[in-house]
Design a protein around this motif. Structure first.
Motif, mmCIF file in Angstrom:
data_model
loop_
_atom_site.group_PDB
_atom_site.id
_atom_site.type_symbol
_atom_site.label_atom_id
_atom_site.label_comp_id
_atom_site.label_asym_id
_atom_site.label_seq_id
_atom_site.Cartn_x
_atom_site.Cartn_y
_atom_site.Cartn_z
ATOM 1 N N VAL A 186 0.853 -1.186 0.000
ATOM 2 C CA VAL A 186 0.000 0.000 0.000
ATOM 3 C C VAL A 186 0.890 1.237 0.000
ATOM 4 C CG1 VAL A 186 -1.781 1.287 1.226
ATOM 5 C CG2 VAL A 186 -1.796 -1.220 1.273
ATOM 6 N N ASP A 187 0.679 2.117 -0.970
ATOM 7 C CA ASP A 187 1.454 3.351 -1.034
ATOM 8 C C ASP A 187 0.608 4.426 -1.703
ATOM 9 O OD1 ASP A 187 3.601 4.949 -0.477
ATOM 10 O OD2 ASP A 187 5.026 3.918 -1.777
ATOM 11 N N ASP A 188 1.125 5.653 -1.703
ATOM 12 C CA ASP A 188 0.342 6.750 -2.273
ATOM 13 C C ASP A 188 0.576 6.927 -3.764
ATOM 14 O OD1 ASP A 188 2.943 7.619 -1.363
ATOM 15 O OD2 ASP A 188 2.357 9.663 -1.850
ATOM 16 N N ILE A 189 1.816 6.751 -4.246
ATOM 17 C CA ILE A 189 2.132 7.053 -5.647
ATOM 18 C C ILE A 189 2.919 5.918 -6.276
ATOM 19 C CG2 ILE A 189 3.385 8.618 -7.202
ATOM 20 C CD1 ILE A 189 2.955 10.841 -5.146
ATOM 21 N N CYS A 190 2.555 5.545 -7.500
ATOM 22 C CA CYS A 190 3.412 4.705 -8.344
ATOM 23 C C CYS A 190 3.736 5.511 -9.588
ATOM 24 C CB CYS A 190 2.722 3.398 -8.731
ATOM 25 S SG CYS A 190 3.755 2.358 -9.804
ATOM 26 N N ASP A 191 4.996 5.881 -9.730
ATOM 27 C CA ASP A 191 5.447 6.620 -10.906
ATOM 28 C C ASP A 191 6.039 5.620 -11.892
ATOM 29 O OD1 ASP A 191 6.519 8.381 -12.773
ATOM 30 O OD2 ASP A 191 7.077 9.851 -11.275
ATOM 31 N N GLY A 192 7.356 5.406 -11.845
ATOM 32 C CA GLY A 192 7.965 4.428 -12.738
ATOM 33 C C GLY A 192 7.759 2.990 -12.298
ATOM 34 N N GLY A 193 7.600 2.773 -10.984
ATOM 35 C CA GLY A 193 7.327 1.434 -10.465
ATOM 36 C C GLY A 193 8.543 0.682 -9.970
ATOM 37 N N GLY A 194 9.742 1.275 -10.072
ATOM 38 C CA GLY A 194 10.957 0.575 -9.663
ATOM 39 C C GLY A 194 10.955 0.160 -8.202
ATOM 40 N N THR A 195 10.407 1.010 -7.339
ATOM 41 C CA THR A 195 10.336 0.673 -5.911
ATOM 42 C C THR A 195 9.557 -0.613 -5.695
ATOM 43 O OG1 THR A 195 10.504 2.961 -5.141
ATOM 44 C CG2 THR A 195 9.389 1.403 -3.680
ATOM 45 N N PHE A 196 8.457 -0.768 -6.372
ATOM 46 C CA PHE A 196 7.583 -1.908 -6.135
ATOM 47 C C PHE A 196 8.120 -3.184 -6.784
ATOM 48 C CE2 PHE A 196 4.957 1.977 -6.210
ATOM 49 C CZ PHE A 196 4.739 2.046 -4.837
ATOM 50 N N GLY A 214 -2.001 6.533 -9.464
ATOM 51 C CA GLY A 214 -1.301 5.703 -10.441
ATOM 52 C C GLY A 214 -0.827 6.525 -11.632
ATOM 53 N N ILE A 215 0.466 6.815 -11.676
ATOM 54 C CA ILE A 215 1.055 7.547 -12.794
ATOM 55 C C ILE A 215 1.525 6.570 -13.864
ATOM 56 C CG2 ILE A 215 2.882 9.154 -13.481
ATOM 57 C CD1 ILE A 215 2.811 10.247 -10.592
ATOM 58 N N PHE A 216 2.264 5.544 -13.432
ATOM 59 C CA PHE A 216 2.723 4.460 -14.312
ATOM 60 C C PHE A 216 3.452 5.019 -15.546
ATOM 61 C CE2 PHE A 216 -1.395 2.697 -12.496
ATOM 62 C CZ PHE A 216 -0.764 2.023 -11.464
ATOM 63 N N SER A 217 4.435 5.863 -15.279
ATOM 64 C CA SER A 217 5.140 6.547 -16.368
ATOM 65 C C SER A 217 5.929 5.597 -17.264
ATOM 66 C CB SER A 217 6.080 7.609 -15.790
ATOM 67 O OG SER A 217 7.031 7.023 -14.908
ATOM 68 N N LYS A 218 6.248 4.405 -16.774
ATOM 69 C CA LYS A 218 6.966 3.419 -17.589
ATOM 70 C C LYS A 218 6.063 2.276 -18.033
ATOM 71 C CE LYS A 218 11.513 4.465 -15.668
ATOM 72 N NZ LYS A 218 12.732 3.917 -14.999
ATOM 73 N N GLY A 219 4.767 2.486 -17.938
ATOM 74 C CA GLY A 219 3.832 1.460 -18.354
ATOM 75 C C GLY A 219 3.586 0.424 -17.271
ATOM 76 N N LEU A 220 2.790 -0.577 -17.604
ATOM 77 C CA LEU A 220 2.360 -1.578 -16.628
ATOM 78 C C LEU A 220 2.917 -2.970 -16.902
ATOM 79 C CD1 LEU A 220 -1.355 -0.477 -16.379
ATOM 80 C CD2 LEU A 220 0.238 -0.534 -14.465
ATOM 81 N N GLU A 221 3.623 -3.131 -17.994
ATOM 82 C CA GLU A 221 4.021 -4.475 -18.406
ATOM 83 C C GLU A 221 4.839 -5.195 -17.334
ATOM 84 O OE1 GLU A 221 6.356 -6.774 -22.074
ATOM 85 O OE2 GLU A 221 5.996 -4.617 -22.174
ATOM 86 N N GLN A 222 5.899 -4.558 -16.834
ATOM 87 C CA GLN A 222 6.739 -5.209 -15.823
ATOM 88 C C GLN A 222 5.979 -5.427 -14.526
ATOM 89 O OE1 GLN A 222 10.377 -2.573 -16.152
ATOM 90 N NE2 GLN A 222 11.361 -4.553 -16.002
ATOM 91 N N LEU A 223 5.175 -4.455 -14.125
ATOM 92 C CA LEU A 223 4.412 -4.593 -12.892
ATOM 93 C C LEU A 223 3.422 -5.746 -12.990
ATOM 94 C CD1 LEU A 223 3.735 -0.812 -12.199
ATOM 95 C CD2 LEU A 223 5.139 -2.316 -10.784
#
Length: 280
Positions: free
Chosen positions: A206-216, A238-247
């Protein structure tokens, strides 16, 4: 009445919407025009603002409304664009959140509503600030998950909010995690999970922001090393600046709201609309 600067985001659908047009002059300057008389002296301005230009649209709206005699103005900003720049980490940088909040405070809003801000800094700097917590959103999420799901705090900054969330939800265990970040480059080098065996139980980060997603992605690897079961991710913005594929390769499901933008429908991405669930 509401002045919804993002035409796809109407957090108060029951209220009358002020009609207006947005356009640019040939030189590129943004402009707007209200196209009817206003029958109320109270207006709520809403915007999914993510840039200085969006902030400028809010300022134009305020001026136009004031000139039409509107005396009482409120602002709803579900995502606060400068919230992550809430401290000066490197010599020579601005305190961006202070720049944004000073501009907003100068408009004299009677109330400014934020959804799940990044830290306590933004609400502390904003006059007449009302914070909508992420609890209703996460309640919607966990209703879709097994009852033995762990709540995962990704770092120290999220601890205060996640323990308050666990208290509101009741009967959910929290697992604390941390990360090491290079202040100069922003690169994350290490994740630590403070529990030896997660017993193959489902885990919801649970977090407030997902930008690139590297943390997750990095945290997911560390959780699996501690015997985590199925992984899920819930982020308010959800910003998902690098897309959702890896996540999507790592997480069974990803939950977010429409605070930042509207995302395409996906079997793994579930978007909970703020209009129905959070902003009241």
């Amino acid at each position: 009445m509401t002045f919804d600067l993002d035409s796809d985001f109407r957090p108060f659908p029951a209220l009358e919407q002020i009609p207006f047009t947005k356009f640019r002059f040939p030189a590129g300057e943004a402009h707007l025009r209200i196209t009817s008389h206003i029958a109320s002296d109270k207006v709520i301005i809403t915007h999914r603002a993510s840039s200085f230009e969006a902030l400028g649209e809010i300022l134009l709206a305020v001026d136009a409304l004031r000139r039409l005699g509107v005396k009482h103005l409120e602002l709803v900003l579900p995502y606060f664009p400068a919230a992550r720049q809430d401290r000066v980490m490197i010599f020579g940088e601005p305190l961006t959140v202070k720049v944004y909040t000073d501009i907003i405070n100068a408009q004299g809003f009677e109330k400014v509503t934020l959804f799940d801000p990044h830290s306590d800094v933004t609400p502390a700097l904003l006059d007449s600030c009302q914070v909508i917590s992420n609890t209703p959103f996460i309640k919607e999420v966990i209703s879709d998950l097994p009852s033995d799901t762990y709540l995962i705090s990704p770092d120290g900054g999220a601890l205060k909010k996640i323990y308050k969330l666990a208290q509101d939800l009741k009967d959910y265990d929290v697992v604390e995690c941390s990360k090491s970040r290079n202040v100069q480059t922003g690169e994350i080098s290490k994740f630590t999970v403070y529990q030896d065996d997660l017993q193959a139980r489902p885990c919801l980060i649970v977090d407030d922001i997902c930008d690139g997603g590297g943390t997750f992605l990095g945290l997911a690897k560390a959780l699996k090393a501690k015997n985590a079961g199925p992984l899920y991710l819930a982020v308010s913005h959800g910003i998902f600046s690098k897309g959702l594929e890896q996540l999507c390769e790592v997480f069974e499901k990803i939950y977010t709201t429409n605070s930042f933008t509207d995302h395409p429908l996906s079997p793994q991405l579930i978007q909970v609309p703020l209009e129905d669930k959070v902003v009241v």
